[in-house]
Design a protein around this motif. Structure first.
Motif, PDB file in Angstrom:
ATOM      1  N   ALA A  38      -0.765  -2.024  -3.813  1.00  0.00           N
ATOM      2  CA  ALA A  38      -1.138  -3.010  -2.788  1.00  0.00           C
ATOM      3  C   ALA A  38      -0.655  -2.507  -1.433  1.00  0.00           C
ATOM      4  N   PRO A  39      -1.328  -2.894  -0.382  1.00  0.00           N
ATOM      5  CA  PRO A  39      -0.845  -2.494   0.941  1.00  0.00           C
ATOM      6  C   PRO A  39       0.460  -3.222   1.276  1.00  0.00           C
ATOM      7  N   VAL A  40       1.273  -2.587   2.100  1.00  0.00           N
ATOM      8  CA  VAL A  40       2.506  -3.203   2.579  1.00  0.00           C
ATOM      9  C   VAL A  40       2.324  -3.418   4.080  1.00  0.00           C
ATOM     10  N   ALA A 118      -2.551   0.981   0.435  1.00  0.00           N
ATOM     11  CA  ALA A 118      -2.574   0.998  -1.028  1.00  0.00           C
ATOM     12  C   ALA A 118      -3.287   2.265  -1.486  1.00  0.00           C
ATOM     13  N   GLY A 119      -3.060   2.653  -2.727  1.00  0.00           N
ATOM     14  CA  GLY A 119      -3.754   3.790  -3.315  1.00  0.00           C
ATOM     15  C   GLY A 119      -3.168   5.144  -2.961  1.00  0.00           C
ATOM     16  N   LEU A 170       9.616   5.100  -0.246  1.00  0.00           N
ATOM     17  CA  LEU A 170       8.380   5.641  -0.797  1.00  0.00           C
ATOM     18  C   LEU A 170       7.992   6.831   0.077  1.00  0.00           C
ATOM     19  N   ALA A 171       7.868   7.997  -0.541  1.00  0.00           N
ATOM     20  CA  ALA A 171       7.481   9.215   0.186  1.00  0.00           C
ATOM     21  C   ALA A 171       6.103   9.619  -0.281  1.00  0.00           C
ATOM     22  N   VAL A 172       5.150   9.672   0.642  1.00  0.00           N
ATOM     23  CA  VAL A 172       3.770  10.009   0.298  1.00  0.00           C
ATOM     24  C   VAL A 172       3.684  11.494  -0.044  1.00  0.00           C
TER      25      VAL A 172
END
Length: 174
Positions: A38-40, A118-119, A170-172
């Motif tokens: 989900a988006p934050v 998200a995603g 969270l690290a992309v």
């Protein structure tokens, strides 16, 4: 005199170790590779400049003050658009609060919304510790996981520091 000095140093060391344990300094971070579901949404202010810039520290305090005074409701969070540990020249960040949505609160003057989409595939590191020690535990855990799993960081990080529960980064990754 030497005995008293030794005893004082010993008591101070024990007290410091107890305080460090209390804030979570001896805990290890849990790390997983996942996809955000989900988006934050964050409400806050953008910053671009040196980490030593006199405007950077007060930006964190102003967001915390907005929360403490009830002008915004959410948990403290930041998005960094470059590696905060290695950004000696320029820090690009969005400092704010995680909010439920972009319509239920009126933003204070100068505040904007940002979305952590998200995603995205991320390395998620979590720890139950104070925000004072959590980053020093979470970022090395992410670096180790990235090396072990041979992933490539995109250098976009979401930090969340709730008052209760686990702090997380969270690290992309690609």
């Amino acid at each position: 005199m030497t005995r008293w000095l030794f005893l004082l140093i010993f008591i101070f060391t024990i007290g410091a170790a107890i305080l460090f344990a209390y804030v979570g300094g001896f805990k290890e971070a849990s790390v997983t590779v996942t996809t955000t579901d989900a988006p934050v949404f964050l409400a806050g202010q953008a910053f671009k400049g040196l980490a030593s810039d006199e405007k950077f520290g007060p930006l964190f305090r102003s967001v915390k003050d907005a929360k403490d005074q009830g002008r915004l409701h959410g948990e403290l969070a930041n998005i960094y658009y470059n590696d905060p540990a290695k950004a000696r020249d320029t820090v690009r960040a969005f400092i704010g609060l995680v909010v439920a949505d972009t319509v239920s609160q009126q933003l204070p003057a100068g505040y904007r919304y940002r979305t952590f989409a998200a995603g995205q595939r991320v390395v998620q590191a979590r720890i139950t510790a104070s925000y004072l020690v959590a980053p020093n535990k979470l970022y090395p855990a992410i670096t180790d996981a990235v090396k072990q799993q041979q992933l490539k960081l995109k250098h976009v990080y979401l930090e969340r520091f709730p008052e209760q529960g686990e702090s997380e980064v969270l690290a992309v990754v690609e």
